[in-house]
Write a protein that holds these residues in place. Structure first.
Motif, PDB file in Angstrom:
ATOM      1  N   SER A  19       0.803  -1.218   0.000  1.00  0.00           N
ATOM      2  CA  SER A  19       0.000   0.000   0.000  1.00  0.00           C
ATOM      3  C   SER A  19       0.838   1.272   0.000  1.00  0.00           C
ATOM      4  O   SER A  19       0.358   2.332  -0.405  1.00  0.00           O
ATOM      5  CB  SER A  19      -0.940   0.015   1.219  1.00  0.00           C
ATOM      6  N   HIS A  20       2.090   1.178   0.436  1.00  0.00           N
ATOM      7  CA  HIS A  20       2.919   2.380   0.499  1.00  0.00           C
ATOM      8  C   HIS A  20       3.137   2.999  -0.878  1.00  0.00           C
ATOM      9  O   HIS A  20       3.273   4.224  -0.997  1.00  0.00           O
ATOM     10  CB  HIS A  20       4.271   2.051   1.138  1.00  0.00           C
ATOM     11  N   LEU A  21       3.190   2.189  -1.925  1.00  0.00           N
ATOM     12  CA  LEU A  21       3.545   2.682  -3.253  1.00  0.00           C
ATOM     13  C   LEU A  21       2.422   2.580  -4.278  1.00  0.00           C
ATOM     14  O   LEU A  21       2.591   3.011  -5.420  1.00  0.00           O
ATOM     15  CB  LEU A  21       4.770   1.910  -3.785  1.00  0.00           C
ATOM     16  N   VAL A  22       1.275   2.049  -3.900  1.00  0.00           N
ATOM     17  CA  VAL A  22       0.184   1.887  -4.853  1.00  0.00           C
ATOM     18  C   VAL A  22      -0.565   3.211  -5.031  1.00  0.00           C
ATOM     19  O   VAL A  22      -0.677   4.011  -4.091  1.00  0.00           O
ATOM     20  CB  VAL A  22      -0.787   0.777  -4.386  1.00  0.00           C
ATOM     21  N   VAL A  23      -1.063   3.455  -6.238  1.00  0.00           N
ATOM     22  CA  VAL A  23      -1.926   4.617  -6.470  1.00  0.00           C
ATOM     23  C   VAL A  23      -3.369   4.215  -6.207  1.00  0.00           C
ATOM     24  O   VAL A  23      -3.713   3.024  -6.203  1.00  0.00           O
ATOM     25  CB  VAL A  23      -1.764   5.165  -7.908  1.00  0.00           C
ATOM     26  N   GLY A  24      -4.232   5.201  -5.979  1.00  0.00           N
ATOM     27  CA  GLY A  24      -5.607   4.905  -5.585  1.00  0.00           C
ATOM     28  C   GLY A  24      -6.357   4.030  -6.551  1.00  0.00           C
ATOM     29  O   GLY A  24      -7.080   3.111  -6.143  1.00  0.00           O
ATOM     30  N   GLU A  25      -6.202   4.272  -7.862  1.00  0.00           N
ATOM     31  CA  GLU A  25      -6.950   3.491  -8.837  1.00  0.00           C
ATOM     32  C   GLU A  25      -6.388   2.086  -9.013  1.00  0.00           C
ATOM     33  O   GLU A  25      -6.937   1.285  -9.775  1.00  0.00           O
ATOM     34  CB  GLU A  25      -6.968   4.207 -10.186  1.00  0.00           C
ATOM     35  N   GLY A  26      -5.312   1.768  -8.295  1.00  0.00           N
ATOM     36  CA  GLY A  26      -4.758   0.421  -8.347  1.00  0.00           C
ATOM     37  C   GLY A  26      -5.128  -0.439  -7.163  1.00  0.00           C
ATOM     38  O   GLY A  26      -4.644  -1.580  -7.045  1.00  0.00           O
ATOM     39  N   LEU A  27      -6.005   0.061  -6.280  1.00  0.00           N
ATOM     40  CA  LEU A  27      -6.298  -0.675  -5.043  1.00  0.00           C
ATOM     41  C   LEU A  27      -7.062  -1.974  -5.300  1.00  0.00           C
ATOM     42  O   LEU A  27      -6.788  -2.998  -4.667  1.00  0.00           O
ATOM     43  CB  LEU A  27      -7.088   0.212  -4.078  1.00  0.00           C
ATOM     44  N   SER A  28      -8.020  -1.951  -6.218  1.00  0.00           N
ATOM     45  CA  SER A  28      -8.776  -3.182  -6.495  1.00  0.00           C
ATOM     46  C   SER A  28      -7.868  -4.267  -7.052  1.00  0.00           C
ATOM     47  O   SER A  28      -7.937  -5.438  -6.648  1.00  0.00           O
ATOM     48  CB  SER A  28      -9.924  -2.894  -7.466  1.00  0.00           C
ATOM     49  N   ALA A  29      -7.012  -3.893  -7.995  1.00  0.00           N
ATOM     50  CA  ALA A  29      -6.102  -4.879  -8.579  1.00  0.00           C
ATOM     51  C   ALA A  29      -5.139  -5.423  -7.534  1.00  0.00           C
ATOM     52  O   ALA A  29      -4.818  -6.622  -7.521  1.00  0.00           O
ATOM     53  CB  ALA A  29      -5.329  -4.255  -9.742  1.00  0.00           C
ATOM     54  N   MET A  30      -4.688  -4.548  -6.627  1.00  0.00           N
ATOM     55  CA  MET A  30      -3.750  -4.975  -5.600  1.00  0.00           C
ATOM     56  C   MET A  30      -4.381  -6.009  -4.674  1.00  0.00           C
ATOM     57  O   MET A  30      -3.815  -7.096  -4.457  1.00  0.00           O
ATOM     58  CB  MET A  30      -3.274  -3.768  -4.771  1.00  0.00           C
ATOM     59  N   VAL A  31      -5.557  -5.716  -4.123  1.00  0.00           N
ATOM     60  CA  VAL A  31      -6.166  -6.642  -3.178  1.00  0.00           C
ATOM     61  C   VAL A  31      -6.618  -7.917  -3.886  1.00  0.00           C
ATOM     62  O   VAL A  31      -6.536  -9.020  -3.322  1.00  0.00           O
ATOM     63  CB  VAL A  31      -7.333  -5.967  -2.420  1.00  0.00           C
ATOM     64  N   SER A  56     -16.009   1.113  -8.604  1.00  0.00           N
ATOM     65  CA  SER A  56     -14.821   0.279  -8.432  1.00  0.00           C
ATOM     66  C   SER A  56     -13.549   1.101  -8.583  1.00  0.00           C
ATOM     67  O   SER A  56     -13.454   1.975  -9.443  1.00  0.00           O
ATOM     68  CB  SER A  56     -14.839  -0.843  -9.478  1.00  0.00           C
ATOM     69  N   LEU A  57     -12.545   0.775  -7.756  1.00  0.00           N
ATOM     70  CA  LEU A  57     -11.238   1.426  -7.850  1.00  0.00           C
ATOM     71  C   LEU A  57     -10.329   0.614  -8.768  1.00  0.00           C
ATOM     72  O   LEU A  57      -9.262   0.132  -8.378  1.00  0.00           O
ATOM     73  CB  LEU A  57     -10.615   1.594  -6.458  1.00  0.00           C
ATOM     74  N   ARG A  58     -10.777   0.443  -9.999  1.00  0.00           N
ATOM     75  CA  ARG A  58      -9.977  -0.182 -11.050  1.00  0.00           C
ATOM     76  C   ARG A  58      -9.629   0.880 -12.085  1.00  0.00           C
ATOM     77  O   ARG A  58     -10.295   1.922 -12.173  1.00  0.00           O
ATOM     78  CB  ARG A  58     -10.735  -1.330 -11.713  1.00  0.00           C
ATOM     79  N   ARG A  59      -8.600   0.614 -12.862  1.00  0.00           N
ATOM     80  CA  ARG A  59      -8.210   1.592 -13.883  1.00  0.00           C
ATOM     81  C   ARG A  59      -9.320   1.805 -14.899  1.00  0.00           C
ATOM     82  O   ARG A  59      -9.522   2.909 -15.396  1.00  0.00           O
ATOM     83  CB  ARG A  59      -6.924   1.132 -14.575  1.00  0.00           C
ATOM     84  N   ASP A  60     -10.043   0.749 -15.232  1.00  0.00           N
ATOM     85  CA  ASP A  60     -11.187   0.842 -16.137  1.00  0.00           C
ATOM     86  C   ASP A  60     -12.407   0.279 -15.419  1.00  0.00           C
ATOM     87  O   ASP A  60     -12.816  -0.862 -15.648  1.00  0.00           O
ATOM     88  CB  ASP A  60     -10.925   0.065 -17.429  1.00  0.00           C
ATOM     89  N   PRO A  61     -13.013   1.078 -14.530  1.00  0.00           N
ATOM     90  CA  PRO A  61     -14.096   0.550 -13.694  1.00  0.00           C
ATOM     91  C   PRO A  61     -15.358   0.278 -14.497  1.00  0.00           C
ATOM     92  O   PRO A  61     -15.648   0.970 -15.482  1.00  0.00           O
ATOM     93  CB  PRO A  61     -14.325   1.674 -12.679  1.00  0.00           C
ATOM     94  N   LEU A 140      -6.795   9.232  -1.091  1.00  0.00           N
ATOM     95  CA  LEU A 140      -7.592  10.287  -1.702  1.00  0.00           C
ATOM     96  C   LEU A 140      -6.819  11.578  -1.996  1.00  0.00           C
ATOM     97  O   LEU A 140      -6.956  12.145  -3.078  1.00  0.00           O
ATOM     98  CB  LEU A 140      -8.794  10.607  -0.810  1.00  0.00           C
ATOM     99  N   PRO A 141      -6.018  12.088  -1.055  1.00  0.00           N
ATOM    100  CA  PRO A 141      -5.363  13.380  -1.325  1.00  0.00           C
ATOM    101  C   PRO A 141      -4.390  13.352  -2.488  1.00  0.00           C
ATOM    102  O   PRO A 141      -3.988  14.408  -2.982  1.00  0.00           O
ATOM    103  CB  PRO A 141      -4.618  13.669  -0.002  1.00  0.00           C
ATOM    104  N   TYR A 142      -3.993  12.155  -2.932  1.00  0.00           N
ATOM    105  CA  TYR A 142      -2.934  12.055  -3.933  1.00  0.00           C
ATOM    106  C   TYR A 142      -3.437  11.694  -5.323  1.00  0.00           C
ATOM    107  O   TYR A 142      -2.621  11.545  -6.244  1.00  0.00           O
ATOM    108  CB  TYR A 142      -1.917  10.979  -3.495  1.00  0.00           C
ATOM    109  N   SER A 143      -4.741  11.557  -5.530  1.00  0.00           N
ATOM    110  CA  SER A 143      -5.238  11.051  -6.797  1.00  0.00           C
ATOM    111  C   SER A 143      -6.409  11.879  -7.302  1.00  0.00           C
ATOM    112  O   SER A 143      -7.478  11.888  -6.686  1.00  0.00           O
ATOM    113  CB  SER A 143      -5.671   9.585  -6.662  1.00  0.00           C
TER     114      SER A 143
END
Length: 439
Positions: A19-31, A56-61, A140-143
């Protein structure tokens, strides 16, 4: 618990590390990738500021899901696990996703056929959802893309300013719940709320700047910031806090702009609620589900128009006191609620607000969900489009109010049920049991 060579501990460690390096829209793919060895597929859905859709927090929701009329929305509204099937007949779990007690959205889990859906499994899923809720809000503050998910309708500049200013909409401890909302979320200009909760005290306030433009938002932001700054310097007297707003607004040249407000401080040990009304509608006090006559103190002038600024004779301003009883609820609001008009010009009115608030006490939902439904009623009254800003803030002094914010599995005592029990074997009334919210 171990599945396919990976433990739940491994999952939580991997998510925290990544989670330290993931961007917000990558959270669904990460988990989704991390939980796959457990026989699960995952997707994180974030709720918008209007609490109307889940995306959804995917790149193409995919297409967002409505909060009303869907299984995902039922999990969000009721704060409970909701089980279902997808179009291919695969088992799904929709899990409420919180950041603390702030409703952030829902977590969607797809279960492989060999995954056992028992009490222990759901407790682990609840921990997973909580972790993802914290991470999602932290991103949220970063995306900008995630912020657009949170605000499907673009925010006005004034709304952007105020949403950066206000705290999360819901906070709870074991003896108090504070929940609030702003509408219309995309065009709010002069309304705001604030709160702070410490061990023994809870400070709450609502504000309404005159006007419906950026200048109104700026005046309100200055009033909130001045009072917040004074509080953080150790000032706790409400009269002194209001005077600080007067001084700072005058120094900034905001006149003839002014801001109405109610400032209140609750002693969480005794129920003593000290309050100050500055040209604002008085709060409502609900006790055992019914309105109680209270908050009768005379108001002072609105913030920015203190007597030392207007040249009027100095009139002593006193802080008033209301004594709360356990489980009392205090409703703070702005006039955008009561002055909302239907197409025939009929005001929403204080009586309707009281009636709906009393009826909401009977609903088997959490305080923020009651507030969301109350706001929906105001919007419906005005044809879905508010002509003025509307703010609601509810303060519950209760030792049980926080429980409804969490799903039943989270409230379970450690020895309430055997981890081997399956959902259908656990009574809904048993501590730690499964509860399926009604449609």
């Amino acid at each position: 618990m171990t599945t396919a060579g990976r433990t739940w501990g491994d999952v939580f460690t991997a998510l925290t590390d990544r989670s330290h390096l993931v961007v917000g829209e990558g959270l669904s793919a990460m988990v989704d990738e991390v939980v796959a060895p457990l026989g699960l597929r995952a997707d994180v859905f974030l709720v918008d500021l209007g609490q109307r859709v889940l995306t959804s927090l995917r790149r193409d929701p995919p297409t967002p899901l409505s909060v009303d009329g869907t299984l995902a929305g039922r999990a969000f509204q009721h704060g409970e696990f909701v089980a279902g099937l997808d179009q291919q007949g695969r088992r799904l779990l929709w899990i409420p996703m919180l950041d603390g007690t702030e409703r952030a959205g829902v977590l969607r889990l797809e279960l492989d056929a060999d995954v056992v859906d028992d009490l222990e499994f759901r407790r682990r899923c609840w921990t997973l959802s909580g972790l993802m809720g914290h991470i999602a809000i932290a991103k949220l503050p970063y995306s900008d893309r995630v912020r657009r998910i949170r605000a499907p309708r673009p925010l006005s500049v004034a709304a952007e300013l105020l949403w950066q200013l206000v705290p999360p909409r819901t906070f709870a401890t074991e003896n108090v719940v504070v929940t609030a909302l702003l509408e219309p979320y995309d065009r709010v200009a002069g309304d705001a709320y604030d709160y702070a909760v410490d061990t023994d005290t809870a400070y709450v306030a609502v504000f309404d700047g005159v006007g419906h433009d950026l200048a109104a938002g700026s005046a309100t932001a200055l009033a909130v910031s001045a009072i917040r700054n004074a509080r953080r310097r150790g000032v706790d007297d409400l009269v002194a806090l209001a005077a600080e707003a007067d001084v700072q607004m005058q120094a900034a040249g905001t006149r003839p702009r002014f801001v109405t407000a109610v400032l209140a401080r609750l002693d969480l040990r005794t129920g003593e609620l000290r309050y100050l009304v500055a040209g604002h509608p008085r709060p409502l006090l609900l006790r055992r589900g019914h309105l109680v006559d209270g908050f009768r103190a005379a108001p002072r002038l609105p913030l920015g128009l203190g007597p030392h600024l207007t040249g009027q004779r100095e009139v002593p301003v006193e802080v008033s006191v209301e004594w709360l009883e356990p489980d009392d609820r205090v409703v703070f609001y702005t006039d955008g609620i009561t002055e909302a008009r239907d197409p025939d010009g009929v005001l929403f009115g204080e009586r309707r607000l009281v009636d709906l608030s009393e009826r909401a006490e009977l609903d088997d939902v959490s305080a923020p969900e009651r507030l969301r439904r109350l706001a929906a009623a105001v919007l419906d009254h005005q044809g879905g489009l508010l002509q003025d800003d509307a703010t609601l803030l509810v303060l519950d002094w209760s030792a049980t109010g926080h429980e409804r914010l969490l799903p039943s599995v989270a409230r379970a005592a450690s020895a309430a049920a055997s981890p081997t029990l399956r959902p259908e074997q656990v009574s809904a009334t048993t501590a730690g049991g499964f509860r399926t919210p009604a449609p």
